[in-house]
Scaffold this motif. Sequence first.
Motif, PDB file in Angstrom:
ATOM      1  N   PHE A   1       0.795  -1.202   0.109  1.00  0.00           N
ATOM      2  CA  PHE A   1      -0.087   0.112  -0.022  1.00  0.00           C
ATOM      3  C   PHE A   1       0.944   1.326  -0.034  1.00  0.00           C
ATOM      4  N   GLY A   2       0.574   2.254  -0.657  1.00  0.00           N
ATOM      5  CA  GLY A   2       0.941   3.516  -0.437  1.00  0.00           C
ATOM      6  C   GLY A   2      -0.124   4.740  -0.422  1.00  0.00           C
ATOM      7  N   TYR A   3       0.256   5.372   0.768  1.00  0.00           N
ATOM      8  CA  TYR A   3      -0.795   6.343   0.969  1.00  0.00           C
ATOM      9  C   TYR A   3       0.002   7.578   1.698  1.00  0.00           C
ATOM     10  N   SER A   4      -0.818   8.785   1.516  1.00  0.00           N
ATOM     11  CA  SER A   4      -0.297  10.099   1.735  1.00  0.00           C
ATOM     12  C   SER A   4      -1.209  10.865   2.586  1.00  0.00           C
ATOM     13  N   ASN A   5      -0.248  11.535   3.658  1.00  0.00           N
ATOM     14  CA  ASN A   5      -0.982  12.438   4.274  1.00  0.00           C
ATOM     15  C   ASN A   5      -0.881  13.801   4.115  1.00  0.00           C
ATOM     16  N   THR A   6      -1.775  14.371   3.474  1.00  0.00           N
ATOM     17  CA  THR A   6      -3.240  14.369   3.695  1.00  0.00           C
ATOM     18  C   THR A   6      -3.687  13.946   2.405  1.00  0.00           C
ATOM     19  N   CYS A   7      -2.907  14.311   1.319  1.00  0.00           N
ATOM     20  CA  CYS A   7      -3.470  13.895  -0.123  1.00  0.00           C
ATOM     21  C   CYS A   7      -2.427  13.300  -1.088  1.00  0.00           C
ATOM     22  N   PHE A   8      -3.064  13.021  -2.096  1.00  0.00           N
ATOM     23  CA  PHE A   8      -1.922  12.561  -3.122  1.00  0.00           C
ATOM     24  C   PHE A   8      -1.206  13.601  -3.667  1.00  0.00           C
ATOM     25  N   GLU A   9      -1.618  14.911  -3.879  1.00  0.00           N
ATOM     26  CA  GLU A   9      -0.833  15.942  -4.237  1.00  0.00           C
ATOM     27  C   GLU A   9       0.352  16.061  -3.649  1.00  0.00           C
ATOM     28  N   LEU A  10       0.300  15.560  -2.395  1.00  0.00           N
ATOM     29  CA  LEU A  10       1.958  15.564  -1.735  1.00  0.00           C
ATOM     30  C   LEU A  10       2.823  14.814  -2.689  1.00  0.00           C
ATOM     31  N   TRP A  11       2.549  13.542  -3.146  1.00  0.00           N
ATOM     32  CA  TRP A  11       3.364  12.689  -3.876  1.00  0.00           C
ATOM     33  C   TRP A  11       3.763  13.598  -5.040  1.00  0.00           C
TER      34      TRP A  11
ATOM     35  N   LYS B   1      11.838  10.461   0.502  1.00  0.00           N
ATOM     36  CA  LYS B   1      12.366   9.245   1.221  1.00  0.00           C
ATOM     37  C   LYS B   1      12.190   9.656   2.526  1.00  0.00           C
ATOM     38  N   SER B   2      12.457  10.993   3.007  1.00  0.00           N
ATOM     39  CA  SER B   2      12.589  11.430   4.389  1.00  0.00           C
ATOM     40  C   SER B   2      11.148  11.297   5.166  1.00  0.00           C
ATOM     41  N   ILE B   3      10.241  11.101   4.357  1.00  0.00           N
ATOM     42  CA  ILE B   3       8.867  11.092   4.710  1.00  0.00           C
ATOM     43  C   ILE B   3       7.998  10.019   4.427  1.00  0.00           C
ATOM     44  N   SER B   4       9.028   8.946   4.179  1.00  0.00           N
ATOM     45  CA  SER B   4       8.227   7.463   3.650  1.00  0.00           C
ATOM     46  C   SER B   4       8.243   6.503   4.625  1.00  0.00           C
ATOM     47  N   SER B   5       9.278   6.505   5.636  1.00  0.00           N
ATOM     48  CA  SER B   5       9.017   5.515   6.533  1.00  0.00           C
ATOM     49  C   SER B   5       8.066   5.653   7.594  1.00  0.00           C
TER      50      SER B   5
ATOM     51  N   GLY C   1      -0.404  14.292  12.446  1.00  0.00           N
ATOM     52  CA  GLY C   1      -0.048  15.428  12.759  1.00  0.00           C
ATOM     53  C   GLY C   1       1.051  15.918  11.699  1.00  0.00           C
ATOM     54  N   PHE C   2       1.747  15.134  11.109  1.00  0.00           N
ATOM     55  CA  PHE C   2       2.779  15.257  10.177  1.00  0.00           C
ATOM     56  C   PHE C   2       2.469  14.686   8.832  1.00  0.00           C
ATOM     57  N   GLN C   3       3.201  15.186   7.865  1.00  0.00           N
ATOM     58  CA  GLN C   3       2.921  15.082   6.132  1.00  0.00           C
ATOM     59  C   GLN C   3       3.902  13.961   6.058  1.00  0.00           C
ATOM     60  N   PHE C   4       3.239  12.997   5.259  1.00  0.00           N
ATOM     61  CA  PHE C   4       4.137  11.693   4.891  1.00  0.00           C
ATOM     62  C   PHE C   4       3.440  11.143   3.642  1.00  0.00           C
ATOM     63  N   THR C   5       4.135  10.346   2.774  1.00  0.00           N
ATOM     64  CA  THR C   5       4.093   9.622   1.537  1.00  0.00           C
ATOM     65  C   THR C   5       4.660   8.339   1.458  1.00  0.00           C
ATOM     66  N   THR C   6       3.940   7.127   1.142  1.00  0.00           N
ATOM     67  CA  THR C   6       4.807   6.016   1.004  1.00  0.00           C
ATOM     68  C   THR C   6       4.378   5.506  -0.431  1.00  0.00           C
ATOM     69  N   VAL C   7       4.064   6.350  -1.045  1.00  0.00           N
ATOM     70  CA  VAL C   7       3.726   6.261  -2.709  1.00  0.00           C
ATOM     71  C   VAL C   7       5.011   5.809  -3.331  1.00  0.00           C
ATOM     72  N   GLY C   8       6.224   6.463  -3.263  1.00  0.00           N
ATOM     73  CA  GLY C   8       7.272   6.176  -3.724  1.00  0.00           C
ATOM     74  C   GLY C   8       8.169   4.892  -3.467  1.00  0.00           C
ATOM     75  N   GLU C   9       7.762   4.333  -2.358  1.00  0.00           N
ATOM     76  CA  GLU C   9       8.035   2.806  -2.128  1.00  0.00           C
ATOM     77  C   GLU C   9       7.100   1.979  -3.226  1.00  0.00           C
TER      78      GLU C   9
END
Length: 190
Positions: A96-106, A160-164, A173-181
């Motif tokens: 799974f790949g998910y983004s907080n808050t939205c895909f536009e972050l990716w 990479k810094s916000i994907s783990s 409360g933090f921005q992240f995305t695992t879509v890159g993985e």
Amino acid sequence: MRKKRNIPPKHVTYIFVEGETEAAYFNELKQKYNAGSTQIIKKLNGSGDYVDQAEKQVTASNNVPDNKVLIFDTNGKTSPQIKKLLTKAQSKGYDFGYSNTCFELWLLAHFEQVSQSLINEKNLIIKLNNYVTTGKYKKADPNQIARIVETAEGAINNSKSISSINISTLNLGFQFTTVGEIVEKHFTNK
């Protein structure tokens, strides 16, 4: 008489996405990396259990994919809801790949280094406006998505810094995305 060639069967990957932008992005990625065995299965309904929705589509396809991938946003969902969804997805064999808050972050990561500082969707779109050739980002615009996909490898590095993310300590409360993985595993490293 013709000789039969021993051609190994293609590995099939089903990717389930939450929105039109995600569908456009992954379809464009599929073309860029010539990933013919990757199928973008219908967009998931914005409400309800995404894993159940995806599993129904797998069953209806009468096919058993080698890989199943779920792509979604956290916007509008609580941390317990996300944790439950991720746990269920893992138990059913999904990447799974998910983004907080939205895909536009990716998408923004295709152009700049992204950080954990939370930026809402409206401000992410304002930032994206600086990079699209038309001057105004439009969700699911095929021309814009095609240009964005050109820099997918850079986005992997820029995020990479916000994907783990550890499911048990998930913090919205933090921005992240695992879509890159997902992009790295299923497209760029093939």
